[in-house]
Scaffold this active site. Structure first.
Site, PDB file in Angstrom:
ATOM      1  CD  GLN A  46      65.679  20.815 -26.002  1.00 44.11           C
ATOM      2  OE1 GLN A  46      65.670  21.460 -26.828  1.00 44.11           O
ATOM      3  NE2 GLN A  46      65.888  19.479 -25.558  1.00 44.11           N
ATOM      4  CG  ASN A  47      60.653  16.838 -22.100  1.00 44.80           C
ATOM      5  OD1 ASN A  47      61.214  16.709 -23.280  1.00 44.80           O
ATOM      6  ND2 ASN A  47      61.176  16.082 -21.269  1.00 44.80           N
ATOM      7  CB  VAL A  48      55.001  19.979 -24.300  1.00 44.98           C
ATOM      8  CG1 VAL A  48      55.620  21.007 -25.163  1.00 44.98           C
ATOM      9  CG2 VAL A  48      54.615  18.748 -25.078  1.00 44.98           C
ATOM     10  CG  ASP A  49      56.792  15.620 -20.169  1.00 43.74           C
ATOM     11  OD1 ASP A  49      56.895  16.447 -19.294  1.00 43.74           O
ATOM     12  OD2 ASP A  49      57.492  14.770 -20.741  1.00 43.74           O
ATOM     13  CG  HIS A 103      59.727  23.654 -26.833  1.00 40.91           C
ATOM     14  ND1 HIS A 103      60.626  22.509 -26.970  1.00 40.91           N
ATOM     15  CD2 HIS A 103      60.452  24.784 -27.368  1.00 40.91           C
ATOM     16  CE1 HIS A 103      61.607  22.826 -27.606  1.00 40.91           C
ATOM     17  NE2 HIS A 103      61.689  24.203 -27.925  1.00 40.91           N
ATOM     18  CB  CYS A 111      40.817  36.543 -27.709  1.00 41.35           C
ATOM     19  SG  CYS A 111      40.040  34.959 -27.199  1.00 41.35           S
ATOM     20  CB  CYS A 119      37.930  30.991 -29.143  1.00 42.31           C
ATOM     21  SG  CYS A 119      37.987  32.132 -27.869  1.00 42.31           S
ATOM     22  CB  CYS A 173      36.932  35.924 -30.448  1.00 45.70           C
ATOM     23  SG  CYS A 173      38.624  34.831 -30.589  1.00 45.70           S
ATOM     24  N   GLY A 192      68.759  13.802 -21.969  1.00 44.07           N
ATOM     25  CA  GLY A 192      67.687  13.475 -22.775  1.00 44.07           C
ATOM     26  C   GLY A 192      67.634  14.329 -23.876  1.00 44.07           C
TER      27      GLY A 192
END
Length: 240
Positions: free
Chosen positions: A104-107, A122, A133, A182, A185, A222
């Site tokens: 579930q971590n984004v690290d 995630h 875009c 961006c 766009c 964790g």
């Protein structure tokens, strides 16, 4: 035998008797890498709830506040390195005890540790993506552009959080901040992660369900499982 050694032996026996095991990790795994957690041992918030996708996309002031906090938090976040928890899980995989790893971590620390085929439920904070875009860029590049456009950011400081955010001291006004749009766009750029209020991509959910079908057990490390994105898999495992 110490209590820790006894627990370790019990876990080892369970894994041997119920392999292959699917591992699901949460923010607690990365604590020893210097990244905080969202909740305490009782599942209560230890800090302000992360920004929702609706607020980020629909409110410029919220977006400015987010990027100010995230800019500061990124410095510690980007320096974080895998710890013994990540290494142990990798060793379990190398021993043939695991069917897969979902985090579930984004690290990105499991991948950095060398674990193959991690399901980043995630997403990862190391990339920024256009919400219009789909153009993607490295977070480090976006960070540099943010600094060039908003040199005042260098004067801010705060403690880091597990999602790359930062708890800045005091109520600050960030009307001056201009997040880079961006280049293709002019759309809104957003970290390539699932914010609160967003759904985990269906293909990732189905991939985890497939891994569960190939597993004899599920080991959660964790995580308080207080959010549905991870809890659904524990519930599915309990039904089988």
């Amino acid at each position: 035998m110490s209590t820790v050694a006894l627990h370790a032996q019990t876990l080892a026996n369970l894994l041997l008797q119920n392999k292959p095991c699917l591992v699901l990790t949460g923010a607690g795994v990365s604590c020893d890498s210097g990244l905080g957690t969202y909740r305490d041992d009782h599942g209560e918030w230890t800090r302000q709830q992360p920004i929702t996708a609706q607020a980020f996309l629909g409110n410029l002031a919220a977006r400015q506040r987010y990027w100010a906090r995230s800019y500061v938090g990124w410095k510690d976040f980007n320096r974080a390195r895998p710890n013994a928890n990540h290494q142990l899980i990798l060793e379990l995989q190398q021993l043939g005890l695991l069917s897969g790893l979902v985090t579930q971590n984004v690290d990105g620390l499991h991948t950095q540790c060398g674990h193959p085929d991690v399901v980043d439920l995630h997403g990862t904070i190391h990339h920024v993506k256009c919400t219009e875009c789909g153009r993607t860029t490295e977070r480090s590049n976006y960070q540099q552009e943010m600094k060039m456009r908003n040199p005042q950011l260098e004067s801010l400081a705060g403690s880091s959080a597990p999602d790359g955010d930062s708890d800045l001291e005091g109520n600050k006004n960030f009307e001056w901040l201009r997040p880079p749009a961006c280049e293709d766009c002019d759309g809104i750029m957003k970290p390539d992660v699932v914010f609160f209020g967003e759904n985990v991509p269906r293909d990732k959910v189905e991939r985890v369900y497939t891994l569960l079908e190939q597993s004899q057990s599920l080991l959660v490390i964790g995580s308080s499982l207080m959010i549905f994105s991870g809890y659904r898999f524990a519930r599915r495992a309990g039904e089988s």
